[in-house]
Structures are given as structure tokens and as C-alpha cells.
Scaffold this motif. Structure first.
Motif, PDB file in Angstrom:
ATOM      1  N   ARG A 275       0.840  -1.190   0.000  1.00  0.00           N
ATOM      2  CA  ARG A 275       0.000   0.000   0.000  1.00  0.00           C
ATOM      3  C   ARG A 275       0.876   1.242   0.000  1.00  0.00           C
ATOM      4  O   ARG A 275       1.966   1.242   0.602  1.00  0.00           O
ATOM      5  CB  ARG A 275      -0.911   0.045   1.236  1.00  0.00           C
ATOM      6  CG  ARG A 275      -1.715  -1.200   1.494  1.00  0.00           C
ATOM      7  CD  ARG A 275      -2.685  -1.514   0.377  1.00  0.00           C
ATOM      8  NE  ARG A 275      -3.668  -0.462   0.168  1.00  0.00           N
ATOM      9  CZ  ARG A 275      -4.656  -0.555  -0.729  1.00  0.00           C
ATOM     10  NH1 ARG A 275      -4.734  -1.637  -1.514  1.00  0.00           N
ATOM     11  NH2 ARG A 275      -5.540   0.421  -0.855  1.00  0.00           N
ATOM     12  N   PRO A 276       0.437   2.326  -0.613  1.00  0.00           N
ATOM     13  CA  PRO A 276       1.210   3.568  -0.582  1.00  0.00           C
ATOM     14  C   PRO A 276       1.129   4.225   0.788  1.00  0.00           C
ATOM     15  O   PRO A 276       0.068   4.252   1.419  1.00  0.00           O
ATOM     16  CB  PRO A 276       0.538   4.433  -1.651  1.00  0.00           C
ATOM     17  CG  PRO A 276      -0.863   3.904  -1.749  1.00  0.00           C
ATOM     18  CD  PRO A 276      -0.771   2.438  -1.462  1.00  0.00           C
ATOM     19  N   LEU A 277       2.238   4.756   1.244  1.00  0.00           N
ATOM     20  CA  LEU A 277       2.273   5.401   2.551  1.00  0.00           C
ATOM     21  C   LEU A 277       1.323   6.590   2.615  1.00  0.00           C
ATOM     22  O   LEU A 277       0.817   6.941   3.689  1.00  0.00           O
ATOM     23  CB  LEU A 277       3.701   5.855   2.865  1.00  0.00           C
ATOM     24  CG  LEU A 277       3.981   6.370   4.284  1.00  0.00           C
ATOM     25  CD1 LEU A 277       3.670   5.290   5.313  1.00  0.00           C
ATOM     26  CD2 LEU A 277       5.412   6.844   4.409  1.00  0.00           C
ATOM     27  N   ARG A 278       1.027   7.183   1.474  1.00  0.00           N
ATOM     28  CA  ARG A 278       0.150   8.360   1.466  1.00  0.00           C
ATOM     29  C   ARG A 278      -1.257   8.038   1.969  1.00  0.00           C
ATOM     30  O   ARG A 278      -2.019   8.950   2.317  1.00  0.00           O
ATOM     31  CB  ARG A 278       0.058   8.955   0.065  1.00  0.00           C
ATOM     32  CG  ARG A 278      -0.593   8.071  -0.987  1.00  0.00           C
ATOM     33  CD  ARG A 278      -0.737   8.785  -2.329  1.00  0.00           C
ATOM     34  NE  ARG A 278      -1.359   7.929  -3.341  1.00  0.00           N
ATOM     35  CZ  ARG A 278      -0.700   7.092  -4.108  1.00  0.00           C
ATOM     36  NH1 ARG A 278       0.633   7.000  -4.009  1.00  0.00           N
ATOM     37  NH2 ARG A 278      -1.332   6.337  -4.991  1.00  0.00           N
ATOM     38  N   GLU A 279      -1.639   6.763   2.010  1.00  0.00           N
ATOM     39  CA  GLU A 279      -2.959   6.414   2.542  1.00  0.00           C
ATOM     40  C   GLU A 279      -3.088   6.736   4.026  1.00  0.00           C
ATOM     41  O   GLU A 279      -4.194   6.731   4.577  1.00  0.00           O
ATOM     42  CB  GLU A 279      -3.253   4.938   2.292  1.00  0.00           C
ATOM     43  CG  GLU A 279      -3.540   4.630   0.832  1.00  0.00           C
ATOM     44  CD  GLU A 279      -4.006   3.205   0.610  1.00  0.00           C
ATOM     45  OE1 GLU A 279      -4.564   2.920  -0.469  1.00  0.00           O
ATOM     46  OE2 GLU A 279      -3.814   2.354   1.509  1.00  0.00           O
ATOM     47  N   THR A 280      -1.956   6.999   4.683  1.00  0.00           N
ATOM     48  CA  THR A 280      -2.003   7.369   6.103  1.00  0.00           C
ATOM     49  C   THR A 280      -1.823   8.872   6.293  1.00  0.00           C
ATOM     50  O   THR A 280      -1.625   9.343   7.415  1.00  0.00           O
ATOM     51  CB  THR A 280      -0.894   6.641   6.888  1.00  0.00           C
ATOM     52  OG1 THR A 280       0.392   7.045   6.376  1.00  0.00           O
ATOM     53  CG2 THR A 280      -1.034   5.139   6.759  1.00  0.00           C
ATOM     54  N   ALA A 281      -1.922   9.644   5.213  1.00  0.00           N
ATOM     55  CA  ALA A 281      -1.604  11.072   5.274  1.00  0.00           C
ATOM     56  C   ALA A 281      -2.433  11.809   6.322  1.00  0.00           C
ATOM     57  O   ALA A 281      -1.934  12.725   7.000  1.00  0.00           O
ATOM     58  CB  ALA A 281      -1.811  11.715   3.894  1.00  0.00           C
ATOM     59  N   GLU A 282      -3.706  11.434   6.481  1.00  0.00           N
ATOM     60  CA  GLU A 282      -4.561  12.151   7.428  1.00  0.00           C
ATOM     61  C   GLU A 282      -4.148  11.921   8.877  1.00  0.00           C
ATOM     62  O   GLU A 282      -4.474  12.725   9.757  1.00  0.00           O
ATOM     63  CB  GLU A 282      -6.015  11.711   7.241  1.00  0.00           C
ATOM     64  CG  GLU A 282      -6.632  12.125   5.902  1.00  0.00           C
ATOM     65  CD  GLU A 282      -8.067  11.652   5.776  1.00  0.00           C
ATOM     66  OE1 GLU A 282      -8.545  10.969   6.704  1.00  0.00           O
ATOM     67  OE2 GLU A 282      -8.707  11.980   4.761  1.00  0.00           O
ATOM     68  N   ALA A 283      -3.432  10.818   9.137  1.00  0.00           N
ATOM     69  CA  ALA A 283      -3.098  10.478  10.518  1.00  0.00           C
ATOM     70  C   ALA A 283      -1.991  11.355  11.087  1.00  0.00           C
ATOM     71  O   ALA A 283      -2.015  11.720  12.269  1.00  0.00           O
ATOM     72  CB  ALA A 283      -2.681   9.012  10.606  1.00  0.00           C
ATOM     73  N   TRP A 284      -1.008  11.702  10.281  1.00  0.00           N
ATOM     74  CA  TRP A 284       0.194  12.341  10.822  1.00  0.00           C
ATOM     75  C   TRP A 284      -0.073  13.680  11.477  1.00  0.00           C
ATOM     76  O   TRP A 284       0.473  13.947  12.575  1.00  0.00           O
ATOM     77  CB  TRP A 284       1.261  12.435   9.724  1.00  0.00           C
ATOM     78  CG  TRP A 284       1.590  11.075   9.190  1.00  0.00           C
ATOM     79  CD1 TRP A 284       1.144  10.520   8.031  1.00  0.00           C
ATOM     80  CD2 TRP A 284       2.360  10.056   9.840  1.00  0.00           C
ATOM     81  NE1 TRP A 284       1.596   9.219   7.902  1.00  0.00           N
ATOM     82  CE2 TRP A 284       2.352   8.913   8.996  1.00  0.00           C
ATOM     83  CE3 TRP A 284       3.061  10.003  11.031  1.00  0.00           C
ATOM     84  CZ2 TRP A 284       3.017   7.734   9.322  1.00  0.00           C
ATOM     85  CZ3 TRP A 284       3.725   8.825  11.366  1.00  0.00           C
ATOM     86  CH2 TRP A 284       3.699   7.718  10.515  1.00  0.00           C
ATOM     87  N   PRO A 285      -0.890  14.554  10.903  1.00  0.00           N
ATOM     88  CA  PRO A 285      -1.184  15.806  11.634  1.00  0.00           C
ATOM     89  C   PRO A 285      -1.865  15.557  12.977  1.00  0.00           C
ATOM     90  O   PRO A 285      -1.657  16.307  13.939  1.00  0.00           O
ATOM     91  CB  PRO A 285      -2.104  16.571  10.672  1.00  0.00           C
ATOM     92  CG  PRO A 285      -1.816  16.003   9.322  1.00  0.00           C
ATOM     93  CD  PRO A 285      -1.506  14.565   9.561  1.00  0.00           C
ATOM     94  N   ARG A 286      -2.676  14.504  13.049  1.00  0.00           N
ATOM     95  CA  ARG A 286      -3.353  14.186  14.309  1.00  0.00           C
ATOM     96  C   ARG A 286      -2.353  13.750  15.377  1.00  0.00           C
ATOM     97  O   ARG A 286      -2.601  13.890  16.578  1.00  0.00           O
ATOM     98  CB  ARG A 286      -4.379  13.072  14.083  1.00  0.00           C
ATOM     99  CG  ARG A 286      -5.476  13.406  13.086  1.00  0.00           C
ATOM    100  CD  ARG A 286      -6.303  12.168  12.770  1.00  0.00           C
ATOM    101  NE  ARG A 286      -7.295  12.407  11.734  1.00  0.00           N
ATOM    102  CZ  ARG A 286      -7.948  11.442  11.096  1.00  0.00           C
ATOM    103  NH1 ARG A 286      -7.714  10.169  11.400  1.00  0.00           N
ATOM    104  NH2 ARG A 286      -8.838  11.744  10.159  1.00  0.00           N
TER     105      ARG A 286
END
Length: 457
Positions: free
Chosen positions: A397-408
Motif C-alpha cells: 500500500r502507498p504510505l500516502r494512505e495514512t496522510a490524514e493520521a500524521w497531523p493528528r
């Protein structure tokens, strides 16, 4: 020397992170199960297997002597032996349908009887159930046979029968030994009853014992929790589970019988949880994940050390099986890429069994992204650490699928609850009580404004 307080700002942390959050015994969670997934999906999954490796088998026994007001399980008070006998026969009929759909005789590595109260079944019905399962499944590879038990209705005859049938691990419900707390939740229980049960089980060859404790009950405080721990650990159980009471009367109407004014707030719950953790670890127990404890020799402690700890609907487990077959009302089954749950109400389940077919009510088919998220959350919940980039690579899976998590996650790091090194996250000792909130940062399906889960603390 007194260790430093890791949570001098506990009130502020609780205010920020004590949200309605899943327990993450699975991902997707049961809240995401729908009726769009049903019997045909489970039948197709059974046909696929895989059956070249042992599966696990769970049987739900939805009967209790009395209804404990704190209970979140699917059960009802029942004392009629004829109704229980009919239920056992229907469970075996469901097993026949599962085997027919599988087109094979599944080998079973772990067998778990849950409830409810499995020891509500008289010894002859227990034997009928276990012998019936052995005629339908291959139990020759069985490494663990466990059951959840209520000491108040556990008879010497039942223990002897269970030992003869090969029971290896027993989980005894204790919760709290304070008579005031017990009266407030309709669960009277004497320590001597628990002690007698433990001694008789060990004498019958059931050498692995787990005790279930609970904090956050009405009229309960740190003193009651520690008094219970000090008493029950004289029995030297191999494991203890310390669950926070989840007050969810919108899901479990009988919890309305509990006096809400007698429930402690989040600060009191936090104090109970931390005091229990400190006392158990001082007594030689290893903290396992969020709410389990085990002696160093126990296989759960070994699994935690080796990074092999897992989560399922009973909590933390050493079970590595890809397929879990659930039988009986409300039981959950799992196969690669699929979760299904049987009809929850026992009476409705009986009606569905009479109609023929598999009594599945709902479920979820996992997408590739679901599996990716599931592994991230599982590692956080089990290991308190995850290398998200490595999980992404293994999942394709592309790491970008977790993009929403990092700011949180920035707020967690600022508060000292996690440490980030690139895409690797480690939950600190200070952050462990809030690990469910950390895991929730990766959950794209969670809506804290509408989802009615139990709170983090």
C-alpha cells in the motif's frame, strides 16, 4: 525512591484525549459491520479456507444464573436445562453446516467456550457439546481448550467433567471483592468461592488460570481495586485481565439499573487503572498491552516478548490462526479478508437455525486499505510501536494512505505520549493509557461526533 509522576497534567490529558473510541479488538470494528455481508459470504469464505493450517473455534453460551448489571456480553438469565440442551443441539447443527460449506474437516488448534457462563451447562451437556464438536472437527491438533467460568455456579462435578474433556485454561470472573461494589452491580461473590474453584481446577489438571478484574464500577475506588488484587493474587493466577467498565446503557439497557451517580469520573478511573498496574507489576506480573497482565512463564508474556501478540473479540490473545469459526448466538467468525457475526439475540438465532442455512446477520469484507490500517492498529495496541512504512511495504500500500493520521499525531508527540522517528511511532510509558486514542488517529472510519463507543479512560 518514589518514581516521578508521569502524568502531573493528567486532568488536561484526559480532557484532550478521553473521547469515544473503539477498543480495537478488530479492524474494521463491529460498528462497521453491515447486513450487506451475510450467510453467502461466510459460506464462500469457508469454501476457500485455508484448511492446511489449524483454525480456531469459539462457541458462545448465552446463559447466566443472574444478569450482572455491568455486563456488556450477549446473555440472559436461564436455568431451564431443556432450553440449554436444545441450544447445544442447534450449535452442533450449525457446526454441521459450517463443515459442509468448508467441504473439509477443519483442524482446530484452539477451542474457546465463552458467554455468558459456559458452566451453566450441566456436565452431561458439556460432554455432549465437546464430543459433538470432536465428531465434526479434527481436534487432534488442539493445543488449548479454554472456558470462561462463573465461580458462583461452578460445581465440583463440572470441574471434573471439564478436566476429563481436556480443559487446559479457565478464566474466572471476579471483577471486585467489595460487598458494596458487588451489591451495586448484582454480582455477589466470596473470595473463598474463587479460591475453592482455583484449587479444584488445578487439581483436575487445568493449570492455566486467568482472573477477570474490573475498575470503574459504582462505589469503587483505588482502595477497593487494590484490596481485590492483594487478595486474588495470593492464588497466583497465570494471567489477569483488568478491564475498565464501559457504561453504555444505550447498547445494554440493563446497565440503566446502575446508579450513575455512584460511578467515578475519568480522573478516578485513571487513578484506579494506574494503581492496579503498579501493584500487579510490583507483584511480578508483566503488563501485556493495554489491560492484561501475565507471569513471565505464561505463553501470553512470551508472545508479547516475541512480538506475536494479537487482538480478537476476547481481547489479547496468542492465537495465530487465520480462520476463526464462531458458533452460537452473537459469535464472530473471521477468515482472510472477512468478518461475520451471527444473529445476536438467542431467540432470533434459534429461529434462523430452524429456517436452515448459516445464521449470519452481518459482517464486513476487508479492502486492501482496511488490512493495512488493521495491522497498524494491531501493532500499536499489542506492541505500543509500529513502523508504518514497513507495514505499508508488506501490505503493498502507498504510505500516502495514512496522510490524514500524521497531523493528528503531532499533539500526541507534543504531549510526550509518542515518539516519532520518520514513519516509526513508539508509544511512551506516559502515553500507554491513551494508546486507543493514538490508534484512532489511523482510523479513517471513526467519527467521534457520532460513534458511541466507550471512552478511552
Amino acid at each position: 525512591m518514589t518514581p516521578p509522576d508521569l502524568w502531573p497534567d493528567r486532568a488536561d490529558l484526559i480532557a484532550r484525549y478521553d473521547a469515544n473510541t473503539p477498543r480495537y479488538t478488530s479492524y474494521p470494528t463491529a460498528a462497521q459491520f453491515t447486513a450487506a455481508v451475510g450467510p453467502a459470504d461466510w459460506s464462500a469464505a469457508l469454501a476457500r479456507g485455508p484448511w492446511d493450517r489449524p483454525a480456531s473455534l469459539y462457541v458462545h453460551i448465552p446463559f447466566c444464573k443472574r444478569l450482572c448489571w455491568y455486563c456488556g456480553c450477549n446473555t440472559r438469565a436461564m436455568n431451564r436445562v431443556d432450553a440449554m440442551a436444545d441450544y447445544v443441539d442447534l450449535v452442533l447443527q450449525e457446526a454441521d453446516r459450517v463443515v459442509a460449506a468448508a467441504g473439509a474437516t477443519p483442524r482446530i488448534g484452539m477451542l474457546h467456550l465463552g458467554g455468558g457462563t459456559p458452566n451453566m451447562l450441566p456436565p452431561d451437556l458439556l460432554a455432549r457439546l465437546v464430543h459433538g464438536l470432536s465428531q465434526r472437527f479434527d481436534l487432534s491438533a488442539l493445543t488449548e481448550f479454554a472456558a470462561e467460568l462463573d465461580p458462583e455456579v461452578l460445581t465440583p462435578e463440572w470441574i471434573i467433567a471439564a478436566g476429563d474433556l481436556g480443559l487446559t485454561r479457565a478464566s474466572l470472573g471476579v471483577q471486585d471483592l467489595s460487598p458494596v461494589v458487588q451489591a451495586a452491580v448484582n454480582r455477589p461473590e466470596r473470595f473463598e468461592t474463587i479460591q475453592d474453584a482455583a484449587e479444584r481446577l488445578r487439581a483436575a489438571g487445568v493449570f492455566s488460570l486467568n482472573l477477570d478484574l474490573m475498575y470503574g464500577l459504582p462505589h469503587q475506588g483505588v482502595d477497593q481495586v487494590l484490596a481485590t488484587i492483594d487478595r486474588v493474587t495470593t492464588l497466583r493466577p497465570d494471567r489477569l485481565a483488568l478491564f475498565g467498565y464501559a457504561h453504555v446503557p444505550w447498547m445494554k439497557p440493563h446497565q440503566k439499573l446502575i446508579d450513575e451517580t455512584a460511578l467515578g469520573g475519568p480522573l478516578e478511573r485513571f487513578a484506579m487503572s494506574r494503581a492496579a498496574h503498579d501493584r500487579l507489576t510490583a507483584l511480578g506480573y508483566r503488563a501485556i498491552g493495554l489491560d492484561h497482565f501475565a507471569l513471565p512463564h505464561d505463553d501470553m508474556a512470551a508472545a508479547a516478548r516475541a512480538g506475536r501478540l494479537r487482538r480478537n473479540f476476547q481481547g489479547y490473545t496468542t492465537d495465530q490462526a487465520e480462520v476463526l469459526i464462531g458458533l452460537g448466538a452473537s459469535s464472530v467468525s473471521r477468515a482472510p479478508g472477512l468478518y461475520v457475526q451471527n444473529i445476536t439475540g438467542e431467540r432470533d438465532w434459534r429461529t434462523a437455525m430452524a429456517a436452515g442455512g448459516l445464521p449470519v446477520a452481518r459482517g464486513v469484507v476487508l479492502t486492501g486499505r482496511d488490512r493495512f490500517v488493521a495491522e497498524i492498529i494491531a501493532r500499536l495496541m499489542c506492541d505500543f510501536a509500529v513502523d508504518v512504512e514497513a507495514v505499508a511495504r508488506d501490505a503493498g500500500r502507498p504510505l500516502r494512505e495514512t496522510a490524514e493520521a500524521w497531523p493528528r499525531l503531532d499533539a500526541f508527540e507534543a504531549d510526550g505520549l509518542i515518539v516519532q522517528e520518520g514513519a516509526r511511532i513508539a508509544v511512551t510509558q506516559r502515553g500507554r493509557p491513551f494508546v486507543r486514542a493514538v490508534a484512532a488517529a489511523f482510523d479513517p472510519a471513526l467519527n467521534p461526533a457520532t460513534d458511541r463507543h466507550a471512552r478511552v479512560v
